[in-house]
Design an enzyme around this catalytic site. Structure first.
Site, mmCIF file in Angstrom:
data_model
loop_
_atom_site.group_PDB
_atom_site.id
_atom_site.type_symbol
_atom_site.label_atom_id
_atom_site.label_comp_id
_atom_site.label_asym_id
_atom_site.label_seq_id
_atom_site.Cartn_x
_atom_site.Cartn_y
_atom_site.Cartn_z
ATOM 1 N N HIS A 209 -10.465 -7.071 -6.035
ATOM 2 C CA HIS A 209 -11.440 -7.663 -5.256
ATOM 3 C C HIS A 209 -12.708 -7.483 -6.303
ATOM 4 O O HIS A 209 -12.941 -6.444 -6.799
ATOM 5 C CB HIS A 209 -11.851 -7.049 -3.917
ATOM 6 C CG HIS A 209 -10.501 -7.128 -3.139
ATOM 7 N ND1 HIS A 209 -9.389 -8.136 -3.197
ATOM 8 C CD2 HIS A 209 -10.561 -6.628 -1.841
ATOM 9 C CE1 HIS A 209 -8.620 -7.989 -2.139
ATOM 10 N NE2 HIS A 209 -9.289 -6.996 -1.203
ATOM 11 N N CYS B 283 -10.797 -2.435 2.518
ATOM 12 C CA CYS B 283 -10.752 -2.441 0.976
ATOM 13 C C CYS B 283 -11.941 -2.981 0.386
ATOM 14 O O CYS B 283 -12.483 -2.637 -0.609
ATOM 15 C CB CYS B 283 -9.549 -3.097 0.241
ATOM 16 S SG CYS B 283 -9.339 -4.900 1.294
ATOM 17 N N VAL C 75 0.719 -1.134 -0.047
ATOM 18 C CA VAL C 75 0.180 -0.006 0.008
ATOM 19 C C VAL C 75 0.906 1.255 -0.089
ATOM 20 O O VAL C 75 0.476 2.121 -0.775
ATOM 21 C CB VAL C 75 -0.986 0.028 1.170
ATOM 22 C CG1 VAL C 75 -1.735 1.418 1.317
ATOM 23 C CG2 VAL C 75 -1.906 -1.117 0.966
ATOM 24 N N ASN D 240 -8.005 -3.366 -4.982
ATOM 25 C CA ASN D 240 -7.972 -3.167 -3.615
ATOM 26 C C ASN D 240 -6.835 -2.297 -3.343
ATOM 27 O O ASN D 240 -6.870 -1.749 -2.250
ATOM 28 C CB ASN D 240 -7.953 -4.425 -3.162
ATOM 29 C CG ASN D 240 -6.688 -5.394 -3.626
ATOM 30 O OD1 ASN D 240 -6.804 -5.683 -4.749
ATOM 31 N ND2 ASN D 240 -5.776 -5.616 -2.636
HETATM 32 N N1 NAP Z 1 -3.282 -4.523 0.826
HETATM 33 C C1 NAP Z 1 -4.496 -3.999 0.667
HETATM 34 O O1 NAP Z 1 -5.288 -4.085 -0.152
HETATM 35 C C2 NAP Z 1 -4.929 -3.224 1.811
HETATM 36 C C3 NAP Z 1 -6.101 -2.524 1.866
HETATM 37 C C4 NAP Z 1 -6.754 -1.831 2.682
HETATM 38 C C5 NAP Z 1 -5.842 -1.466 4.035
HETATM 39 N N2 NAP Z 1 -4.804 -2.150 4.057
HETATM 40 C C6 NAP Z 1 -4.009 -1.904 5.176
HETATM 41 O O2 NAP Z 1 -2.560 -1.085 4.896
HETATM 42 C C7 NAP Z 1 -1.640 -1.838 5.784
HETATM 43 C C8 NAP Z 1 -0.446 -2.090 5.017
HETATM 44 O O3 NAP Z 1 -0.988 -3.125 4.315
HETATM 45 P P1 NAP Z 1 0.168 -3.581 2.993
HETATM 46 O O4 NAP Z 1 -0.734 -4.530 2.051
HETATM 47 O O5 NAP Z 1 0.865 -2.624 2.504
HETATM 48 O O6 NAP Z 1 0.966 -4.748 3.880
HETATM 49 P P2 NAP Z 1 2.650 -4.945 3.557
HETATM 50 O O7 NAP Z 1 2.759 -5.194 1.937
HETATM 51 O O8 NAP Z 1 2.925 -6.221 4.409
HETATM 52 O O9 NAP Z 1 3.276 -3.657 4.250
HETATM 53 C C9 NAP Z 1 3.764 -3.393 5.438
HETATM 54 C C10 NAP Z 1 4.327 -1.930 5.609
HETATM 55 O O10 NAP Z 1 4.381 -1.775 7.058
HETATM 56 C C11 NAP Z 1 5.621 -1.602 7.567
HETATM 57 N N3 NAP Z 1 5.893 -1.824 8.877
HETATM 58 C C12 NAP Z 1 5.423 -2.996 9.690
HETATM 59 N N4 NAP Z 1 5.706 -2.835 11.004
HETATM 60 C C13 NAP Z 1 6.203 -1.876 11.244
HETATM 61 C C14 NAP Z 1 6.591 -1.113 12.142
HETATM 62 N N5 NAP Z 1 6.450 -1.277 13.436
HETATM 63 N N6 NAP Z 1 6.910 0.314 12.182
HETATM 64 C C15 NAP Z 1 7.066 0.807 10.939
HETATM 65 N N7 NAP Z 1 6.572 0.185 9.869
HETATM 66 C C16 NAP Z 1 6.015 -1.039 9.898
HETATM 67 C C17 NAP Z 1 6.377 -2.503 6.753
HETATM 68 O O11 NAP Z 1 7.694 -1.993 6.924
HETATM 69 P P3 NAP Z 1 8.839 -3.017 6.557
HETATM 70 O O12 NAP Z 1 9.194 -3.289 5.117
HETATM 71 O O13 NAP Z 1 10.164 -2.267 7.022
HETATM 72 O O14 NAP Z 1 8.712 -4.265 7.218
HETATM 73 C C18 NAP Z 1 5.675 -2.383 5.483
HETATM 74 O O15 NAP Z 1 6.030 -1.134 4.894
HETATM 75 C C19 NAP Z 1 -2.363 -2.870 6.842
HETATM 76 O O16 NAP Z 1 -2.943 -2.180 7.863
HETATM 77 C C20 NAP Z 1 -3.357 -3.266 6.036
HETATM 78 O O17 NAP Z 1 -4.581 -3.915 6.653
HETATM 79 C C21 NAP Z 1 -4.314 -2.865 2.976
#
Ligand code: NAP
Length: 331
Positions: free
Chosen positions: A238, A131, A16, A311
């Site tokens: 989605h 999403c 994201v 999404n």
């Molecule tokens: N994917 C979707 O379609 C979607 C839709 C709506 C909402 N979301 C929400 O958006 C958020 C991120 O989703 P994503 O899909 O991007 O997940 P992702 O690809 O797993 O990325 C997670 C991100 O969070 C960072 N992170 C994790 N722990 C951290 C910490 N303690 N301090 C600072 N940064 C941290 C990670 O950094 P590192 O690389 O350093 O680990 C990475 O940049 C989640 O809350 C998810 O529920 C996602």
């Protein structure tokens, strides 16, 4: 947008977060400072934005830069719970993608096409909905305004990128014959999975989010709504089968006209020529695609919709950037 902004992305290295950077560019948001945060794992890595290399900082209290207008959060619920209030109390508006703040009565939960007025009152934390919820609320709002919603039943067909990088990795590993127990001990490849069950209600966490968040966004706390959410082996996009019972009768032409007039809904309704929406149509787009619009003869005043969206964009990053743009327009 007139003012040049100072923006942080917390979770900039994730699916994201990276899409947020793309959306800031796509929406031509004027930026004179960008600060990128991640966990200790990615701290020190480089991300390029508008031709410049930016070093990712570890998100810690000591590293919080208070000289910012907005902090866009996509780092998961844990970091959002801790750090969004820290930015907020320093006068920085946090727009959060996790579920941490969505149901907090003090935090607006916003889809800009649906409930922009909710942005008028806030305490510096704005929540971005789930999403699956976001894409459904556009057609539901259009139908609520014209016909009134009596009841909504939704079944989702969700891609693995909705679970972040680990979801995408799981599918890719399994397609290559490598076992990956992220998300579930069961495979997603050639399979169907449900999201996590966190209580004894019989509903998954995702299903509860869809129900509660839809009611909050539409300001319909009593809305009769139920959901079944399913994860499929698709990388992105989605799709949802949405069955809606309206408060009054309609003809299908009136429904199509109402949906087509709503901002950022694209109707694709040429079924015989395969002119129905698929997740491929939504890829890289910020509109919500609606098709298979037909009367449900099994119940009064009822119809079926097929609702598709990207999404990572409308379901997450683009909606967050659209909130930011809307807040600037409302100044
Ligand atoms: N994917 C979707 O379609 C979607 C839709 C709506 C909402 N979301 C929400 O958006 C958020 C991120 O989703 P994503 O899909 O991007 O997940 P992702 O690809 O797993 O990325 C997670 C991100 O969070 C960072 N992170 C994790 N722990 C951290 C910490 N303690 N301090 C600072 N940064 C941290 C990670 O950094 P590192 O690389 O350093 O680990 C990475 O940049 C989640 O809350 C998810 O529920 C996602």
């Amino acid at each position: 947008m007139k003012n040049s902004l100072k923006i942080a992305i917390c979770g900039a290295t994730g699916l994201v977060g990276r899409t947020m950077l793309k959306c800031l560019d796509d929406y031509s948001v004027p930026i004179d400072k960008i600060v990128l945060y991640g966990s200790s794992k990615s701290a020190g890595s480089e991300i390029h934005f508008r031709g410049e290399a930016n070093i990712v900082k570890e998100l810690t209290i000591d590293n919080i830069d208070p000289d910012l207008d907005y902090a866009l959060f996509s780092a998961g619920g844990g970091p959002s719970k801790i750090f969004a209030p820290e930015f907020a109390k320093r006068g920085v508006i946090a727009i959060d993608n996790s579920s941490a703040w969505r149901m907090n009565p003090e935090c607006p939960l916003v889809v800009p096409e649906v409930n922009p007025d909710a942005l008028k009152k806030h305490a510096n934390i704005i929540a971005n909905p789930n999403c699956s919820t976001i894409q459904m609320t556009l057609p539901l709002k259009a139908l609520e305004d014209k016909f009134g919603l009596e009841r909504v039943l939704v079944s989702t067909y969700q891609s693995v990128s909705g679970a972040g990088q680990k979801g995408v990795d799981k599918l890719n590993h399994e397609m290559n014959g490598v076992k990956d127990e992220a998300l579930s001990k069961m495979p997603i490849f050639e399979n169907t999975l449900f999201h996590s069950f966190n209580d004894d209600s019989g509903y998954t966490e995702e299903e509860v989010k869809m129900i509660n968040e839809t009611r909050k966004i539409l300001s319909l706390p009593e809305l009769r709504i139920s959901a079944t959410c399913v994860r499929l082996p698709i990388i992105g996009g989605h799709a949802e089968s949405v069955n809606v019972r309206l408060k009054r009768d309609f003809d299908i032409a009136e429904i199509k006209e109402t949906l087509a007039k709503f901002p950022n809904i694209i109707i694709m309704d040429d079924d015989k020529n395969e002119g129905y929406p698929t997740v491929k149509h939504s890829e890289g787009r910020d509109e919500v695609f609606v098709g298979r619009i037909r009367r449900d003869e099994s119940a009064p005043n009822s119809l079926h919709l097929w609702v598709v969206s990207d999404n990572l964009r409308k379901g997450a990053a683009a909606n967050a950037v659209q909130i930011l743009v809307k807040m600037e327009e409302m100044k």
